[in-house]
Write an enzyme that holds these catalytic residues in place. Structure first.
Site, PDB file in Angstrom:
ATOM      1  N   ASP A  50       0.813  -1.220   0.000  1.00 23.67           N
ATOM      2  CA  ASP A  50       0.000   0.000   0.000  1.00 23.67           C
ATOM      3  C   ASP A  50       0.851   1.278   0.000  1.00 23.67           C
ATOM      4  OD1 ASP A  50      -1.975  -1.882   0.336  1.00 23.67           O
ATOM      5  OD2 ASP A  50      -2.896  -0.926   2.088  1.00 23.67           O
ATOM      6  N   HIS A 195       3.671  -2.450   3.054  1.00 26.59           N
ATOM      7  CA  HIS A 195       3.755  -1.101   2.472  1.00 26.59           C
ATOM      8  C   HIS A 195       5.006  -0.936   1.608  1.00 26.59           C
ATOM      9  CE1 HIS A 195       0.913  -0.544   5.795  1.00 26.59           C
ATOM     10  NE2 HIS A 195       0.401   0.419   5.048  1.00 26.59           N
TER      11      HIS A 195
HETATM   12 ZN   LIG Z   1      -2.462   3.081   3.351  1.00 30.39          ZN
END
Ligand SMILES: [Zn+2]
Length: 232
Positions: A50, A195
């Site tokens: 992400d 991430h």
């Molecule tokens: Zn996020």
């Protein structure tokens, strides 16, 4: 757009029931509970990254994934796609998937309903104009379910996807030892939150360091990391 149902017999307007939206997808095994068989049995785990694309960490993660023949889904931010469109090409060229993670990553509860819808629709327009692809997946920032965002995602043909495991690669817990330990607990059927975007308290530098060992172990167990598009 009016999200209210027609007036009831007593004349008052009723909000659109939450149940009209399909539930968010949290794990591959969730499919079985919905009565939908996973026809892609080869796909054991869905890795998701992400908050990118990120000029430093996205290329590093792409390289590690390629070295281990693993595929993943990247939940990108509209503003980052505008800044780094070339990285989105690189993600797609390598056979990975793309999802919508809103335009600015603002907290879904801290904005008007109209802005919440725009965060979703603007990002889809940007992704489509850059890649020609309309995303099938939406993930709200911080995993916070805001009805206005989910409705907009639904109207644009996307399913909301959360996760069954987070490696917590941010903040105080997001150190290399902690991330490595959590990666060891991942099981077949998991959708894994990680991430590639270096923003707020994210520590993608440690995720990049931990990924090779984890992906190596997947290979040894004959497990395959696949995109959401391959599974659902
Ligand atoms: Zn996020």
């Amino acid at each position: 757009m009016n999200f209210l149902l027609p007036k009831s017999k007593r004349g008052e307007l009723q909000p659109l029931p939450h149940l009209l939206l399909p539930p968010p997808i949290r794990a591959i095994s969730h499919l079985n509970k919905l009565g939908i068989p996973n026809v892609h049995a080869r796909c054991s785990i869905c890795l998701t990254f992400d908050d990118g694309p990120d000029p430093i960490y996205t290329p590093k993660i792409l390289e590690v994934l390629e070295n281990h023949n693993a595929k993943a889904t990247f939940f990108v931010l509209g503003e980052a796609v505008e800044q780094f469109p070339g990285l989105v090409y690189e993600i797609l060229k390598a056979g990975h998937g793309i999802g919508n993670h809103t335009y600015s990553h603002s907290h879904p509860w801290m904005m008007s309903p109209l802005r919440a819808q725009q965060e979703v629709s603007k990002t889809n327009s940007i992704i489509k104009s850059v890649t020609g692809i309309t995303p099938r997946w939406f993930r709200p920032p911080f995993g916070r379910l805001r009805a206005a965002m989910r409705r907009q995602a639904h109207l644009e043909g996307m399913r909301t996807v959360l996760w069954s495991r987070s490696v917590i690669d941010w903040g105080m817990l997001g150190n290399k030892a902690g991330i490595a330990r959590r990666l060891e607990t991942i099981e077949p059927g998991d959708i894994v939150l990680m991430h590639d975007g270096k923003r707020e308290a994210n520590n993608p530098e440690f995720t990049v360091e931990c990924l090779p060992t984890f992906l190596q172990s997947l290979g040894e167990k004959a497990l395959a990391a696949c995109t959401l598009d391959e599974v659902f």
